[in-house]
Design an enzyme around this catalytic site. Structure first.
Site, PDB file in Angstrom:
ATOM      1  N   TRP A   1       0.934  -1.370  -0.190  1.00  0.00           N
ATOM      2  CA  TRP A   1      -0.419   0.043  -0.028  1.00  0.00           C
ATOM      3  C   TRP A   1       0.947   1.331  -0.110  1.00  0.00           C
ATOM      4  O   TRP A   1       0.531   2.424  -0.484  1.00  0.00           O
ATOM      5  CB  TRP A   1      -0.980   0.085   0.844  1.00  0.00           C
ATOM      6  CG  TRP A   1      -2.429  -0.987   0.916  1.00  0.00           C
ATOM      7  CD1 TRP A   1      -2.404  -2.170   1.347  1.00  0.00           C
ATOM      8  CD2 TRP A   1      -3.390  -0.946  -0.193  1.00  0.00           C
ATOM      9  NE1 TRP A   1      -3.238  -2.774   1.033  1.00  0.00           N
ATOM     10  CE2 TRP A   1      -4.044  -1.901  -0.302  1.00  0.00           C
ATOM     11  CE3 TRP A   1      -2.954  -0.427  -1.203  1.00  0.00           C
ATOM     12  CZ2 TRP A   1      -4.258  -2.094  -1.174  1.00  0.00           C
ATOM     13  CZ3 TRP A   1      -4.612  -0.718  -1.977  1.00  0.00           C
ATOM     14  CH2 TRP A   1      -5.339  -1.615  -1.883  1.00  0.00           C
TER      15      TRP A   1
ATOM     16  N   ASP B   1      -0.969   6.841   6.596  1.00  0.00           N
ATOM     17  CA  ASP B   1      -2.531   5.554   5.862  1.00  0.00           C
ATOM     18  C   ASP B   1      -3.298   4.330   6.959  1.00  0.00           C
ATOM     19  O   ASP B   1      -2.041   3.917   6.997  1.00  0.00           O
ATOM     20  CB  ASP B   1      -1.995   5.163   5.251  1.00  0.00           C
ATOM     21  CG  ASP B   1      -3.057   4.353   3.940  1.00  0.00           C
ATOM     22  OD1 ASP B   1      -3.539   4.488   4.628  1.00  0.00           O
ATOM     23  OD2 ASP B   1      -3.045   3.243   2.823  1.00  0.00           O
TER      24      ASP B   1
ATOM     25  N   LYS C   1     -13.005  -1.485   7.281  1.00  0.00           N
ATOM     26  CA  LYS C   1     -12.188  -2.038   8.021  1.00  0.00           C
ATOM     27  C   LYS C   1     -12.478  -2.121   9.414  1.00  0.00           C
ATOM     28  O   LYS C   1     -12.703  -3.015  10.402  1.00  0.00           O
ATOM     29  CB  LYS C   1     -10.484  -2.350   7.773  1.00  0.00           C
ATOM     30  CG  LYS C   1     -10.379  -2.400   6.254  1.00  0.00           C
ATOM     31  CD  LYS C   1      -8.885  -1.947   6.097  1.00  0.00           C
ATOM     32  CE  LYS C   1      -8.793  -1.957   4.371  1.00  0.00           C
ATOM     33  NZ  LYS C   1      -9.065  -3.031   4.273  1.00  0.00           N
TER      34      LYS C   1
HETATM   35  C1  LIG Z   1      -3.692   0.005   4.318  1.00  0.00           C
HETATM   36  C2  LIG Z   1      -4.586   0.117   2.764  1.00  0.00           C
HETATM   37  N1  LIG Z   1      -4.375   2.057   2.023  1.00  0.00           N
HETATM   38  C3  LIG Z   1      -4.717   1.579   1.405  1.00  0.00           C
HETATM   39  C4  LIG Z   1      -6.505   0.564   1.101  1.00  0.00           C
HETATM   40  C5  LIG Z   1      -6.904   1.723  -0.222  1.00  0.00           C
HETATM   41  O1  LIG Z   1      -8.085   1.690  -0.539  1.00  0.00           O
HETATM   42  P1  LIG Z   1      -9.697   1.830  -0.920  1.00  0.00           P
HETATM   43  O2  LIG Z   1     -10.029   0.468  -1.377  1.00  0.00           O
HETATM   44  O3  LIG Z   1     -10.900   2.661  -0.024  1.00  0.00           O
HETATM   45  O4  LIG Z   1      -8.793   2.775  -2.249  1.00  0.00           O
HETATM   46  C6  LIG Z   1      -6.216  -0.124   1.387  1.00  0.00           C
HETATM   47  C7  LIG Z   1      -7.131  -1.163   1.306  1.00  0.00           C
HETATM   48  O5  LIG Z   1      -6.957  -2.595   1.603  1.00  0.00           O
HETATM   49  C8  LIG Z   1      -5.290  -0.093   2.131  1.00  0.00           C
HETATM   50  O6  LIG Z   1      -6.039  -1.450   3.684  1.00  0.00           O
END
Ligand SMILES: Cc1ncc(COP(=O)(O)O)c(C=O)c1O
Length: 417
Positions: free
Chosen positions: A150, A217, A241
């Protein structure tokens, strides 16, 4: 595939959700299990019992939250309308939004000088919004600490809008030993919990550079630990989550950062934080039902004892599983050897295969788990994960769910020897 389990019947307003409890004639194990388990299905093998859902998200909500939503689904607060039917500008929805913000502030102990934005576009939307709002021009530099899939994806997205310098942390070392760029960047970026790779920053390990705002994040660990806000410039998280379901992203930004020069002329309005501030969060139609759901989950967290209790539970839940892994004589393994980096939210593990190209044992493990209504350990992702399994331990996962999984892991170990 048989469509038993939950039967729909004609619905009338005022009745429940039109869902009947499964009939007693449904056999307890009506699926073979194997196909479902391996395809990442979340369907209960035995619909008469609640599943233990370890999915990485979207995932289950606490059952008290689900009950409360279902009780007031058709008429919120006796107003004769469902929250789904409320205008985002109505006084009724504004009350829900105010309540969500107040509870978030209390639960996360967010100080006065930070603003809360309810955004669209998920985590990915913020991957772009961050450089667009924090970098005056494309030539500005930002440090990205890459600890997994991520943060890497965030760095790739940001490189469209600024100059990205990747910082590779050395496992086991202190953030003060990492090689950040010598010129102070516009910001430093971390993903505090890598949902796929299972790397987590403890709150005390968040890197701290004087004068450089830290962007975090927290999509998969928000509300799971107590934070020190003096280290944070911007925190964001998609909801599905720990605090809700897809369609809502929360951004918590220090006010002085909102005053910075941004790439406003070219920034799409929906990603421009200033638009939300100047319109009191009403620049466009806010995701009403999602804000309502998140308010419920936050209230649940507060009633259960807030972040200190969530952190205590996360430590207890993850320790139960890491202990089983550690004492399995090598049947189970986890990629992070240093416990300080191990995620308390997503416990990643593998089941040993005699032949590394095979997935025989992994499949047997998953099939057995599925027959016990333990689901979500292997779900589809766009990232290659091989035989890796993950037990995600978000807000709704109880200690007894984790004990059930741990006891199954031990039983599987016994029959594998
Ligand atoms: C740590 C993290 N950041 C960002 C995201 C991406 O989020 P989204 O699918 O809402 O764009 C996720 C998705 O699982 C994630 O686990």
């Amino acid at each position: 595939m048989a469509t038993v389990g939950v039967r729909r019947r004609k619905r009338s307003r005022g009745d429940s959700l039109g869902l009947e409890a499964p009939t007693a004639s449904v056999p307890p194990l009506y699926h073979g299990g194997t196909g479902d388990a391996l395809a990442g299905s979340l369907r209960a093998a035995n619909p008469l019992e609640r599943v233990s859902n370890f999915s990485p998200g979207p995932t289950s909500l606490p059952s008290t939250v689900m009950r409360s939503i279902s009780e007031e689904f058709l008429s919120w607060n006796q107003c004769g309308l469902s929250v789904l039917e409320l205008s985002h500008r109505s006084p009724e929805f504004l009350e829900i939004k105010r309540d969500a913000e107040m509870t978030l502030r209390e639960v996360m102990e967010i100080p006065e000088g930070f603003t809360i934005i309810w955004a669209h576009g998920g985590g990915h939307g913020q991957f772009a919004a961050i450089p667009l709002n924090l970098c005056g021009e494309k030539s500005a530099r930002a440090d990205y600490v890459v600890t997994g899939a991520w943060s890497e994806r965030a760095a790739q997205e940001a490189s469209k809008f600024c100059q990205v310098d990747r910082v590779q942390p050395k496992p086991g070392t202190d953030p003060s030993d990492w090689e950040f760029s010598s010129e102070p960047p516009a910001y430093t970026y971390i993903c505090s919990n890598e949902t796929i790779d299972g790397f987590e920053f403890r709150a005390e390990d968040f890197p701290h550079r004087l004068g450089v705002p830290l962007v975090v994040d927290m999509s998969s660990d928000i509300c799971s630990k107590v934070l020190d806000w003096s280290r944070i410039g911007v925190a964001f998280a998609c909801a599905p989550k720990n605090i809700g379901h897809p369609g809502l992203t929360v951004v918590i930004a220090r006010n002085d950062l909102l005053e910075r020069k941004s790439q406003r002329e070219t920034c799409p309005g929906i990603l421009d934080w200033k638009n939300f501030i100047e319109s009191d969060g009403m620049w466009n139609t806010v995701a009403t039902f999602n804000v309502y759901t998140t308010a419920k989950v936050l209230q649940f967290i507060q009633d259960e004892g807030g972040l200190p209790e969530m952190e205590r539970r996360s430590i207890e839940k993850s320790s139960i599983l890491y202990d089983v892994i550690e004492s399995s004589g090598g049947l189970y393994s986890t990629p992070w050897k240093i416990s300080r980096h191990r995620s308390r939210m997503n416990v990643c593990f593998e089941v040993k295969e005699e032949d590394p190209h095979s997935s025989r044992n992994t499949e047997a493990f998953l099939t057995g788990a599925h027959q016990l209504n333990i689901i979500g350990l292997k779900t589809k992702t766009p990232f290659p994960t091989g035989n890796k399994l993950r037990a995600s331990l978000y807000t709704s996962v109880s200690i007894s769910d984790v004990q059930k999984l741990a006891s199954y892991m031990k039983d599987f170990q016994k029959i594998s020897q």
